[in-house]
Design a protein around this motif. Structure first.
Motif, PDB file in Angstrom:
ATOM      1  N   PRO A 178      51.924  60.352  57.030  1.00 42.52           N
ATOM      2  CA  PRO A 178      50.328  60.605  56.443  1.00 42.52           C
ATOM      3  C   PRO A 178      49.251  60.456  57.649  1.00 42.52           C
ATOM      4  O   PRO A 178      49.502  59.382  58.375  1.00 42.52           O
ATOM      5  CB  PRO A 178      50.336  59.424  55.452  1.00 42.52           C
ATOM      6  N   SER A 179      48.420  61.187  57.634  1.00 41.09           N
ATOM      7  CA  SER A 179      47.403  61.330  58.910  1.00 41.09           C
ATOM      8  C   SER A 179      46.179  62.014  58.293  1.00 41.09           C
ATOM      9  O   SER A 179      46.223  62.554  57.169  1.00 41.09           O
ATOM     10  CB  SER A 179      47.923  62.014  60.121  1.00 41.09           C
ATOM     11  N   GLY A 180      44.992  61.835  59.170  1.00 39.09           N
ATOM     12  CA  GLY A 180      43.904  62.515  58.981  1.00 39.09           C
ATOM     13  C   GLY A 180      42.756  62.174  58.097  1.00 39.09           C
ATOM     14  O   GLY A 180      41.835  62.866  57.998  1.00 39.09           O
ATOM     15  N   GLY A 183      55.137  67.311  65.085  1.00 35.48           N
ATOM     16  CA  GLY A 183      56.395  66.349  64.979  1.00 35.48           C
ATOM     17  C   GLY A 183      56.123  64.994  64.731  1.00 35.48           C
ATOM     18  O   GLY A 183      55.210  64.767  63.993  1.00 35.48           O
ATOM     19  N   ASN A 184      57.155  64.124  65.128  1.00 34.62           N
ATOM     20  CA  ASN A 184      56.785  62.639  64.823  1.00 34.62           C
ATOM     21  C   ASN A 184      55.544  61.987  65.251  1.00 34.62           C
ATOM     22  O   ASN A 184      55.016  62.323  66.379  1.00 34.62           O
ATOM     23  CB  ASN A 184      58.330  61.895  65.080  1.00 34.62           C
ATOM     24  N   THR A 185      54.994  61.066  64.692  1.00 34.57           N
ATOM     25  CA  THR A 185      53.441  60.642  65.015  1.00 34.57           C
ATOM     26  C   THR A 185      53.452  59.141  65.638  1.00 34.57           C
ATOM     27  O   THR A 185      52.635  58.958  66.487  1.00 34.57           O
ATOM     28  CB  THR A 185      52.709  60.430  63.534  1.00 34.57           C
ATOM     29  N   ASN A 186      54.501  58.681  66.022  1.00 34.23           N
ATOM     30  CA  ASN A 186      54.503  57.364  66.688  1.00 34.23           C
ATOM     31  C   ASN A 186      53.888  57.411  68.320  1.00 34.23           C
ATOM     32  O   ASN A 186      53.166  56.669  68.398  1.00 34.23           O
ATOM     33  CB  ASN A 186      55.691  56.355  66.592  1.00 34.23           C
ATOM     34  N   GLY A 187      54.583  58.338  68.746  1.00 40.05           N
ATOM     35  CA  GLY A 187      54.453  58.482  70.253  1.00 40.05           C
ATOM     36  C   GLY A 187      52.805  58.925  70.462  1.00 40.05           C
ATOM     37  O   GLY A 187      52.156  58.370  71.189  1.00 40.05           O
ATOM     38  N   PRO A 188      52.349  59.864  69.659  1.00 41.69           N
ATOM     39  CA  PRO A 188      51.021  60.319  69.956  1.00 41.69           C
ATOM     40  C   PRO A 188      50.081  59.273  69.603  1.00 41.69           C
ATOM     41  O   PRO A 188      48.898  59.146  70.235  1.00 41.69           O
ATOM     42  CB  PRO A 188      50.941  61.617  68.735  1.00 41.69           C
ATOM     43  N   VAL A 189      50.294  58.347  68.600  1.00 46.05           N
ATOM     44  CA  VAL A 189      49.368  57.411  68.267  1.00 46.05           C
ATOM     45  C   VAL A 189      49.207  56.252  69.423  1.00 46.05           C
ATOM     46  O   VAL A 189      48.265  55.682  69.503  1.00 46.05           O
ATOM     47  CB  VAL A 189      49.967  56.734  66.881  1.00 46.05           C
ATOM     48  N   VAL A 190      50.368  55.995  69.837  1.00 45.21           N
ATOM     49  CA  VAL A 190      50.323  55.035  71.037  1.00 45.21           C
ATOM     50  C   VAL A 190      49.549  55.753  72.246  1.00 45.21           C
ATOM     51  O   VAL A 190      48.821  54.759  72.740  1.00 45.21           O
ATOM     52  CB  VAL A 190      51.740  54.837  71.595  1.00 45.21           C
ATOM     53  N   VAL A 235      37.615  53.733  64.160  1.00 41.13           N
ATOM     54  CA  VAL A 235      39.162  53.827  63.665  1.00 41.13           C
ATOM     55  C   VAL A 235      40.331  54.432  64.644  1.00 41.13           C
ATOM     56  O   VAL A 235      39.892  55.436  64.994  1.00 41.13           O
ATOM     57  CB  VAL A 235      38.997  54.555  62.564  1.00 41.13           C
ATOM     58  N   ILE A 236      41.221  53.855  64.916  1.00 43.21           N
ATOM     59  CA  ILE A 236      42.214  54.255  65.848  1.00 43.21           C
ATOM     60  C   ILE A 236      43.617  54.060  65.333  1.00 43.21           C
ATOM     61  O   ILE A 236      44.464  53.185  65.303  1.00 43.21           O
ATOM     62  CB  ILE A 236      42.147  53.346  67.090  1.00 43.21           C
ATOM     63  N   ASP A 237      43.962  55.201  64.576  1.00 48.44           N
ATOM     64  CA  ASP A 237      45.344  55.157  64.061  1.00 48.44           C
ATOM     65  C   ASP A 237      45.627  56.589  63.831  1.00 48.44           C
ATOM     66  O   ASP A 237      44.895  57.620  63.952  1.00 48.44           O
ATOM     67  CB  ASP A 237      45.758  54.305  62.992  1.00 48.44           C
ATOM     68  N   CYS A 238      46.743  56.841  62.926  1.00 46.61           N
ATOM     69  CA  CYS A 238      46.972  58.360  62.381  1.00 46.61           C
ATOM     70  C   CYS A 238      45.780  59.012  61.710  1.00 46.61           C
ATOM     71  O   CYS A 238      45.618  60.098  61.572  1.00 46.61           O
ATOM     72  CB  CYS A 238      48.262  58.423  61.650  1.00 46.61           C
ATOM     73  N   SER A 239      45.121  58.298  61.231  1.00 47.92           N
ATOM     74  CA  SER A 239      43.780  58.830  60.144  1.00 47.92           C
ATOM     75  C   SER A 239      42.908  59.402  61.173  1.00 47.92           C
ATOM     76  O   SER A 239      42.083  60.440  60.835  1.00 47.92           O
ATOM     77  CB  SER A 239      43.306  57.517  59.454  1.00 47.92           C
ATOM     78  N   SER A 240      42.727  59.025  62.556  1.00 55.15           N
ATOM     79  CA  SER A 240      41.817  59.692  63.264  1.00 55.15           C
ATOM     80  C   SER A 240      42.115  60.887  63.886  1.00 55.15           C
ATOM     81  O   SER A 240      41.209  61.690  64.100  1.00 55.15           O
ATOM     82  CB  SER A 240      41.668  58.645  64.709  1.00 55.15           C
ATOM     83  N   MET A 241      43.345  61.368  63.542  1.00 53.31           N
ATOM     84  CA  MET A 241      43.835  62.870  63.820  1.00 53.31           C
ATOM     85  C   MET A 241      43.006  63.957  62.785  1.00 53.31           C
ATOM     86  O   MET A 241      43.190  63.547  61.798  1.00 53.31           O
ATOM     87  CB  MET A 241      45.270  62.797  63.759  1.00 53.31           C
ATOM     88  N   PRO A 242      42.440  65.027  63.407  1.00 53.05           N
ATOM     89  CA  PRO A 242      41.783  66.122  62.775  1.00 53.05           C
ATOM     90  C   PRO A 242      42.890  66.705  61.827  1.00 53.05           C
ATOM     91  O   PRO A 242      42.533  67.315  60.792  1.00 53.05           O
ATOM     92  CB  PRO A 242      40.895  66.629  63.521  1.00 53.05           C
ATOM     93  N   THR A 243      43.861  67.141  62.742  1.00 52.01           N
ATOM     94  CA  THR A 243      45.058  67.806  62.245  1.00 52.01           C
ATOM     95  C   THR A 243      46.213  67.289  62.612  1.00 52.01           C
ATOM     96  O   THR A 243      46.372  66.811  63.530  1.00 52.01           O
ATOM     97  CB  THR A 243      44.968  69.377  62.624  1.00 52.01           C
ATOM     98  N   LEU A 244      47.454  67.204  61.687  1.00 47.71           N
ATOM     99  CA  LEU A 244      48.593  66.700  62.041  1.00 47.71           C
ATOM    100  C   LEU A 244      49.375  67.320  63.139  1.00 47.71           C
ATOM    101  O   LEU A 244      49.475  68.588  63.278  1.00 47.71           O
ATOM    102  CB  LEU A 244      49.444  67.197  60.709  1.00 47.71           C
TER     103      LEU A 244
END
Length: 557
Positions: free
Chosen positions: A470-472, A512-519, A500-509
């Protein structure tokens, strides 16, 4: 009152652990890290395959459920979320994927300057300690350890060859020059152990006197003075506390609870806040909106050869798996569940880049983390990479202990429905290929009776589930976008000293898997925080010490 800090980080997950570790590298800066869950001291957290246990643990997992979803025939979907040091990086499926160049270039095209692929790549590199060493696309000495799956697997090899018969080339690096291909995943593991952000970033920093980590401390709201964040309220051991921040408050509670905290604090859609009697401090209609997730559709097969099912269903098999891990730190216990994968186009006439992802497991179960089937089975799990469906996460009470209402609206657009059907047909094409057909005894699900588009779509509605991304819900965007919650520096619009710094910050998903991008996002956020602090105070340019292009990670592991 629990004291005053320069920075308060809410959530010790994939992003929060990075922020707390990096910011506390400066001994002159005091950092408070709040985590609602306990310490990550369970053996099942650290054993890679152990997420079959933590998937259902109410101690380490929020165990959320969505609202009944019309697109899923009104089913409520189970959404596990990490509740411990490391957050979801302590309970996830371990797969290290960055997404596609096009994902981040699209963020920049939306007006988020600084977020193109070329600008974010140095942060991926800085964060990573890849088993293969440093290269043009990979880091060799970062805090996040990434390793290969050592042993080849007969089923995975057949899948890779079968994908090749569908026109998908073999690849040995999904995170290199291009993502498209079929191959083995790299995992956030090291020598047979899980490598979460708690282990890679937080553990080396825990002995710093300027870093305070509070576990079992659930944030209940922000302390605001006018339109400036000055602290956080939280509950620990049944006692309410307040902590003050002289610098900034950094929300990293995830795509569900970061917007919840904003809404509880009077920041969000006015109608939602007023419904629960919360005074509107600052109306931001986008808080909690734009919810996106990858929908997982699992095609399961009975195999003609023994699989991990057989080992897990036998006491002797379990003993052999345990011995393999104890003696060699290898085998299924060391690599989790999904070993291989594929990025390809399900709708080649419409997609400019891969639009679906496969997770291939040498075992089968009715759902992720469920009990394995009594037969020799394997799974071809497939998801759409860039769904158009959008949902929301809204508070359903003024009580911070009540989870928000999660409405994903899966399969609510024509493209998403057509991609679901096409992805199952792609799975069947690979399973029926000359390379893989000898290993397939029968298709268990969807099963031979599901042949039409309508029947495959109905299967997706009845059996689809989250793949945990879940993101955005607090997206960054330009000022002219009324639904943008953050600016391109992840600052909450209209509120000072709050990001705010986590998956919710992404404008679009991401694809792929989200852990690496969030780091990587958190690594970049640290530089922005330090740069903004320097500009505000006129102190030395500390951001120069964190140039990802020239300097390796300072937190060694």
């Amino acid at each position: 009152m629990k004291g005053s800090y320069d920075y308060i980080v809410v959530g010790a997950g994939s992003a929060g652990a990075v922020l707390a570790s990096r910011l506390s590298e400066n001994p002159a800066v005091n950092v408070l890290l709040l985590e609602a869950g306990p310490k990550d001291n369970s053996f099942w957290i650290h054993l890679p395959i152990g997420y079959g246990k933590t998937m259902w643990s109410k101690k380490y997992n929020w165990c959320f459920h969505t609202e009944p979803d019309p697109g899923m025939n009104n089913r409520s979907i189970y959404w596990p979320r990490g509740k411990t040091l490391g957050g979801c990086s302590s309970i996830n499926g371990l797969i290290y994927i960055r997404g596609q160049r096009e994902d981040y270039d699209h963020w920049a095209e939306l007006g988020n300057s600084g977020w193109s692929y070329d600008e974010l790549l140095p942060y991926f590199i800085r964060s990573e300690r890849n088993q293969r060493g440093a290269s043009e696309y990979h880091g060799g000495d970062g805090p996040l350890s990434v390793s290969d799956i050592g042993d080849k697997n007969e089923l995975i090899e057949a899948f890779i060859s079968g994908a090749g018969e569908s026109g998908v080339p073999r690849t040995d690096d999904f995170n290199g020059e291009k993502q498209e291909g079929a191959g083995y995943y790299q995992l956030t593991t090291w020598k047979g152990w899980r490598w979460s952000t708690a282990k890679g970033y937080l553990k080396p920093a825990r002995n710093r006197s300027n870093l305070t980590v509070e576990t079992n401390a659930q944030a209940t709201g922000l302390i605001l003075e006018g339109k400036r964040a000055v602290g956080v309220r939280y509950v620990q051991g049944g006692i309410s506390h307040e902590a003050r921040a002289t610098g900034e408050v950094l929300l990293s509670a995830g795509a569900l609870q970061s917007p919840q905290l904003l809404q509880l604090s009077g920041i969000g859609p006015a109608a939602v806040l007023q419904k629960f009697g919360i005074p509107v401090v600052h109306e931001l209609p986008g808080v909690g909106e734009n919810l996106q997730d990858h929908l997982q559709i699992r095609a399961t097969y009975e195999a003609t050869i023994p699989t991990t099912n057989d080992q897990l269903n036998s006491l002797i098999g379990q003993a052999k798996l345990g011995l393999q891990w104890l003696l060699h730190r290898s085998g299924p216990l060391a690599v989790g569940i999904n070993q291989g994968g594929c990025f390809m186009k399900a709708l080649p006439d419409e997609a400019k880049s891969p639009d679906i992802q496969f997770h291939v497991a040498t075992l089968s179960a009715d759902m992720a983390g469920g009990s394995v089937h009594p037969f020799s089975g394997f799974t071809l799990s497939v998801c759409q990479l860039r769904p158009e469906s959008r949902g929301h996460a809204h508070i359903q009470s003024a009580d911070p202990m009540v989870p928000p209402a999660m409405v994903p609206n899966y399969l609510s657009t024509d493209l998403d429905r057509r991609t679901a059907v096409a992805s199952l047909r792609a799975a069947r094409a690979i399973a029926e290929s000359a390379s893989m057909k000898p290993y397939v005894k029968r298709e268990v699900k969807p099963g031979p009776d599901a042949t039409t588009d309508e029947e495959l779509l109905e299967f997706s509605r009845n059996h689809g589930a989250t793949i945990f991304h879940p993101s955005g819900t607090c997206k960054m965007g330009v000022a002219s976008d009324p639904m943008a919650v953050l600016d391109e520096r992840l600052r909450v619009r209209g509120i000072e000293a709050l990001r705010v710094i986590d998956c919710s910050s992404m404008p679009t998903l991401v694809s792929g898997n989200t852990n690496g991008p969030v780091v990587a996002m958190a690594e970049k956020a640290v530089d922005m925080i330090l740069e903004d602090a320097r500009k505000g105070s006129g102190s030395e340019d500390v951001s120069a010490r964190h140039d990802p292009k020239t300097e390796p990670a300072t937190t060694s592991v």
